[in-house]
Design a protein around this motif. Structure first.
Motif, short mmCIF file in Angstrom:
data_model
loop_
_atom_site.label_atom_id
_atom_site.label_comp_id
_atom_site.label_asym_id
_atom_site.label_seq_id
_atom_site.Cartn_x
_atom_site.Cartn_y
_atom_site.Cartn_z
N MET A 149 -2.40 8.33 18.04
CA MET A 149 -2.20 8.29 16.60
C MET A 149 -1.18 7.20 16.32
O MET A 149 -0.27 6.97 17.13
CB MET A 149 -1.70 9.64 16.08
CG MET A 149 -2.55 10.81 16.51
SD MET A 149 -1.90 12.41 15.95
CE MET A 149 -2.64 12.53 14.32
N ALA A 150 -1.33 6.53 15.19
CA ALA A 150 -0.44 5.40 14.94
C ALA A 150 -0.26 5.16 13.45
O ALA A 150 -1.05 5.65 12.62
CB ALA A 150 -1.00 4.13 15.59
N TRP A 151 0.79 4.42 13.14
CA TRP A 151 1.05 3.96 11.78
C TRP A 151 1.08 2.43 11.79
O TRP A 151 1.67 1.81 12.67
CB TRP A 151 2.41 4.47 11.29
CG TRP A 151 2.45 5.93 11.01
CD1 TRP A 151 2.86 6.92 11.86
CD2 TRP A 151 2.07 6.57 9.80
NE1 TRP A 151 2.76 8.13 11.25
CE2 TRP A 151 2.28 7.96 9.97
CE3 TRP A 151 1.58 6.12 8.56
CZ2 TRP A 151 2.00 8.89 8.97
CZ3 TRP A 151 1.31 7.04 7.57
CH2 TRP A 151 1.53 8.41 7.78
N SER A 152 0.45 1.87 10.77
CA SER A 152 0.50 0.43 10.53
C SER A 152 0.92 0.23 9.09
O SER A 152 0.95 1.17 8.30
CB SER A 152 -0.87 -0.21 10.78
OG SER A 152 -1.29 -0.02 12.11
N ARG A 153 1.22 -1.01 8.74
CA ARG A 153 1.56 -1.29 7.35
C ARG A 153 1.02 -2.64 6.93
O ARG A 153 0.81 -3.52 7.77
CB ARG A 153 3.07 -1.23 7.14
CG ARG A 153 3.86 -2.34 7.79
CD ARG A 153 5.36 -2.10 7.63
NE ARG A 153 6.15 -3.25 8.07
CZ ARG A 153 7.48 -3.24 8.15
NH1 ARG A 153 8.16 -2.12 7.81
NH2 ARG A 153 8.14 -4.30 8.55
N GLU A 154 0.83 -2.76 5.65
CA GLU A 154 0.31 -4.01 5.10
C GLU A 154 1.08 -4.33 3.83
O GLU A 154 0.99 -3.61 2.84
CB GLU A 154 -1.19 -3.86 4.81
CG GLU A 154 -1.88 -5.15 4.43
CD GLU A 154 -3.39 -4.97 4.39
OE1 GLU A 154 -3.94 -4.19 5.20
OE2 GLU A 154 -4.02 -5.62 3.53
N ALA A 155 1.83 -5.40 3.89
CA ALA A 155 2.58 -5.86 2.72
C ALA A 155 1.74 -6.88 1.95
O ALA A 155 0.85 -7.51 2.53
CB ALA A 155 3.90 -6.49 3.17
N PRO A 156 2.00 -7.06 0.67
CA PRO A 156 1.23 -8.02 -0.12
C PRO A 156 1.24 -9.41 0.51
O PRO A 156 2.30 -9.93 0.85
CB PRO A 156 1.94 -8.01 -1.47
CG PRO A 156 2.59 -6.67 -1.54
CD PRO A 156 3.00 -6.35 -0.14
N GLY A 157 0.06 -9.97 0.67
CA GLY A 157 -0.05 -11.31 1.22
C GLY A 157 0.13 -11.41 2.71
O GLY A 157 0.14 -12.52 3.27
N LYS A 158 0.27 -10.28 3.38
CA LYS A 158 0.47 -10.30 4.83
C LYS A 158 -0.63 -9.49 5.53
O LYS A 158 -1.28 -8.65 4.92
CB LYS A 158 1.84 -9.73 5.19
CG LYS A 158 3.00 -10.57 4.68
CD LYS A 158 4.33 -10.03 5.20
CE LYS A 158 5.49 -10.89 4.76
NZ LYS A 158 6.79 -10.38 5.29
N GLN A 159 -0.78 -9.75 6.81
CA GLN A 159 -1.75 -9.00 7.59
C GLN A 159 -1.19 -7.63 7.95
O GLN A 159 0.03 -7.43 8.01
CB GLN A 159 -2.08 -9.78 8.88
CG GLN A 159 -2.92 -11.03 8.65
CD GLN A 159 -3.41 -11.62 9.95
OE1 GLN A 159 -2.74 -11.53 10.98
NE2 GLN A 159 -4.57 -12.24 9.92
N ARG A 160 -2.11 -6.72 8.18
CA ARG A 160 -1.70 -5.39 8.62
C ARG A 160 -1.06 -5.51 10.00
O ARG A 160 -1.55 -6.23 10.87
CB ARG A 160 -2.90 -4.45 8.68
CG ARG A 160 -2.54 -2.99 8.88
CD ARG A 160 -3.74 -2.08 8.74
NE ARG A 160 -4.34 -2.17 7.42
CZ ARG A 160 -5.30 -1.35 6.99
NH1 ARG A 160 -5.77 -0.41 7.78
NH2 ARG A 160 -5.80 -1.50 5.79
N GLU A 161 0.04 -4.78 10.18
CA GLU A 161 0.75 -4.84 11.45
C GLU A 161 1.06 -3.43 11.94
O GLU A 161 1.33 -2.53 11.15
CB GLU A 161 2.05 -5.65 11.31
CG GLU A 161 3.00 -5.14 10.25
CD GLU A 161 4.20 -6.06 10.03
OE1 GLU A 161 4.33 -7.09 10.71
OE2 GLU A 161 5.03 -5.71 9.16
N LEU A 162 1.03 -3.28 13.26
CA LEU A 162 1.34 -1.99 13.86
C LEU A 162 2.83 -1.71 13.72
O LEU A 162 3.68 -2.57 13.99
CB LEU A 162 0.95 -2.00 15.34
CG LEU A 162 1.26 -0.72 16.11
CD1 LEU A 162 0.39 0.43 15.62
CD2 LEU A 162 1.05 -0.94 17.61
N VAL A 163 3.14 -0.48 13.33
CA VAL A 163 4.53 -0.05 13.20
C VAL A 163 4.94 0.79 14.40
O VAL A 163 5.96 0.54 15.04
CB VAL A 163 4.73 0.75 11.90
CG1 VAL A 163 6.14 1.33 11.83
CG2 VAL A 163 4.44 -0.13 10.68
N ALA A 164 4.14 1.81 14.70
CA ALA A 164 4.47 2.71 15.80
C ALA A 164 3.22 3.47 16.20
O ALA A 164 2.32 3.68 15.38
CB ALA A 164 5.57 3.69 15.40
#
Length: 119
Positions: free
Chosen positions: A34-49
């Motif tokens: 199981m994992a969390w990722s994030r996507e900020a405006p104008g940026k690619q989705r990135e793995l958080v944990a």
């Protein structure tokens, strides 16, 4: 089919904390990672944990020491405890679940939850 639902996002001041939750539901499956990722405006989705079924964790360098991922296998739920939040943590946070159905493993994503950190 597996449904994945996140909750817990919101608006918080810099330095504050939030806890995100993500629950997987359905039938006939078992959960691997199981994992969390994030996507900020104008940026690619990135793995958080991420956390494995055995409880091993890994974190992106930019959250080490601030965020903690954990899971409750009995509830098919993963959590992300976020502390010392910074404005650059503002993003839509997505949960993904690797679910094993029969001999195949599939990745399911939630709809995302907005986290906004004000300065």
């Amino acid at each position: 089919q597996v449904q994945v639902v996140e909750s817990g996002g919101g608006l918080v001041q810099a330095g504050g904390s939030l806890r995100l939750s993500c629950a997987a539901s359905g039938s006939g499956f078992s959960i691997d990672a199981m994992a969390w990722s994030r996507e900020a405006p104008g940026k690619q989705r990135e793995l958080v944990a991420a956390v494995t079924s055995g409880g091993s964790t890994n974190y992106a360098d930019f959250v080490k020491g601030r965020f903690t991922i954990s899971r409750d296998n009995a509830k098919n739920t993963v959590y992300l405890q976020m502390s010392s939040l910074m404005p650059e943590d503002t993003a839509v946070y997505y949960c993904n679940v690797d679910a094993r159905l029969g001999s195949h493993t599939y990745r399911y994503w939630g709809q995302g939850t907005q986290v906004t950190v004000s300065s």
